[in-house]
Design an enzyme around this catalytic site. Structure first.
Site, PDB file in Angstrom:
ATOM      1  N   TYR A  35       0.976   7.040   2.130  1.00  0.00           N
ATOM      2  CA  TYR A  35       1.141   7.578   3.543  1.00  0.00           C
ATOM      3  C   TYR A  35       2.015   9.020   3.281  1.00  0.00           C
ATOM      4  O   TYR A  35       2.615   9.591   4.261  1.00  0.00           O
ATOM      5  CB  TYR A  35       1.900   6.822   4.355  1.00  0.00           C
ATOM      6  CG  TYR A  35       1.381   5.413   4.933  1.00  0.00           C
ATOM      7  CD1 TYR A  35       0.180   5.606   5.555  1.00  0.00           C
ATOM      8  CD2 TYR A  35       1.852   4.138   4.849  1.00  0.00           C
ATOM      9  CE1 TYR A  35      -0.407   4.538   6.449  1.00  0.00           C
ATOM     10  CE2 TYR A  35       1.345   3.100   5.374  1.00  0.00           C
ATOM     11  CZ  TYR A  35       0.156   3.312   6.212  1.00  0.00           C
ATOM     12  OH  TYR A  35      -0.384   2.127   6.678  1.00  0.00           O
ATOM     13  N   HIS A  91      -6.479  -0.392   7.888  1.00  0.00           N
ATOM     14  CA  HIS A  91      -6.528   0.901   7.219  1.00  0.00           C
ATOM     15  C   HIS A  91      -8.038   1.201   6.895  1.00  0.00           C
ATOM     16  O   HIS A  91      -8.464   0.313   6.379  1.00  0.00           O
ATOM     17  CB  HIS A  91      -5.739   1.326   6.371  1.00  0.00           C
ATOM     18  CG  HIS A  91      -5.838   2.594   5.879  1.00  0.00           C
ATOM     19  ND1 HIS A  91      -5.310   3.771   6.261  1.00  0.00           N
ATOM     20  CD2 HIS A  91      -6.326   2.805   4.443  1.00  0.00           C
ATOM     21  CE1 HIS A  91      -5.645   4.699   5.503  1.00  0.00           C
ATOM     22  NE2 HIS A  91      -6.309   4.261   4.525  1.00  0.00           N
ATOM     23  N   LYS A 113      -4.047  -4.899   6.897  1.00  0.00           N
ATOM     24  CA  LYS A 113      -2.430  -4.966   6.776  1.00  0.00           C
ATOM     25  C   LYS A 113      -1.885  -6.279   7.232  1.00  0.00           C
ATOM     26  O   LYS A 113      -2.555  -7.256   7.391  1.00  0.00           O
ATOM     27  CB  LYS A 113      -2.020  -3.984   7.975  1.00  0.00           C
ATOM     28  CG  LYS A 113      -2.491  -2.442   7.647  1.00  0.00           C
ATOM     29  CD  LYS A 113      -2.200  -1.728   8.439  1.00  0.00           C
ATOM     30  CE  LYS A 113      -2.617   0.004   8.412  1.00  0.00           C
ATOM     31  NZ  LYS A 113      -1.947   0.784   9.166  1.00  0.00           N
ATOM     32  N   GLU A 135      -7.292   7.167  -2.278  1.00  0.00           N
ATOM     33  CA  GLU A 135      -6.693   5.759  -2.048  1.00  0.00           C
ATOM     34  C   GLU A 135      -7.301   4.608  -2.915  1.00  0.00           C
ATOM     35  O   GLU A 135      -6.560   3.895  -3.407  1.00  0.00           O
ATOM     36  CB  GLU A 135      -7.036   5.226  -0.581  1.00  0.00           C
ATOM     37  CG  GLU A 135      -6.266   6.457   0.525  1.00  0.00           C
ATOM     38  CD  GLU A 135      -6.937   6.191   1.798  1.00  0.00           C
ATOM     39  OE1 GLU A 135      -5.975   6.612   2.732  1.00  0.00           O
ATOM     40  OE2 GLU A 135      -7.800   5.649   2.132  1.00  0.00           O
ATOM     41  N   ASN A 179      -1.222  -1.679  13.577  1.00  0.00           N
ATOM     42  CA  ASN A 179      -2.705  -1.534  13.589  1.00  0.00           C
ATOM     43  C   ASN A 179      -3.092  -2.479  12.253  1.00  0.00           C
ATOM     44  O   ASN A 179      -2.305  -2.500  11.331  1.00  0.00           O
ATOM     45  CB  ASN A 179      -2.917  -0.176  13.077  1.00  0.00           C
ATOM     46  CG  ASN A 179      -4.377   0.080  13.245  1.00  0.00           C
ATOM     47  OD1 ASN A 179      -5.073  -0.748  13.179  1.00  0.00           O
ATOM     48  ND2 ASN A 179      -4.472   1.508  13.660  1.00  0.00           N
TER      49      ASN A 179
END
Length: 149
Positions: free
Chosen positions: A49, A117, A9, A128, A114
């Protein structure tokens, strides 16, 4: 053969930790078969998401993931459960529960920011990977060192 999607991220790029994250996954014996630096659109973020839509933290997730570039990755294992191995290296989602030695345990201090992922199931990994990669962007190569892992 099993695969797992993982994504560094914005915090990873901002803190110059991409190399360390990749090294930890490679050291576990995982094979990198897809890699790209990209900006995520709000549309792609909402698809990624989707299961969190309507939750109080959803807007913050989308805002963070679209705030700067990310590094999208596909990892592969030929003989083991790739998702489980990636998640062990990544560590628990909550930084306070992530063990030292894991990516989150060593580099993450805020759940809302965070730094990585990782898919939580084979079904999520497939979904994904298909969101972020075209089939021709995944390169399954002959790993001459796989006998050592």
């Amino acid at each position: 053969m099993t695969r797992c999607f993982a994504m560094c991220k914005p915090g990873v790029l901002n803190r110059r930790l991409v190399g360390q994250v990749i090294t930890r996954l490679e050291n576990k014996g995982l094979k990198l078969v897809g890699l790209k630096l990209m900006n995520i659109s709000k549309e792609l973020a909402s698809k990624h998401y989707a299961e969190h839509q309507g939750k109080p933290f959803y807007d913050e997730l989308v805002s963070y993931i679209t705030s700067a570039p990310v590094v999208a990755m596909v990892w592969q294992m030929d003989n083991d459960d790739c998702v489980t191995l990636v998640r062990k290296v990544v560590g628990a989602t909550k930084p306070s529960e992530a063990a030292p030695g894991t990516i989150r345990g060593d580099f993450c201090s805020h759940t809302s920011h965070n730094i990585i992922h990782a898919s939580d199931s084979d079904a999520s990994a497939e979904r994904e990977i298909n969101l972020f990669f075209k089939p021709e962007e995944i390169i399954d190569w002959k790993d001459e060192a796989e006998c050592w892992f």
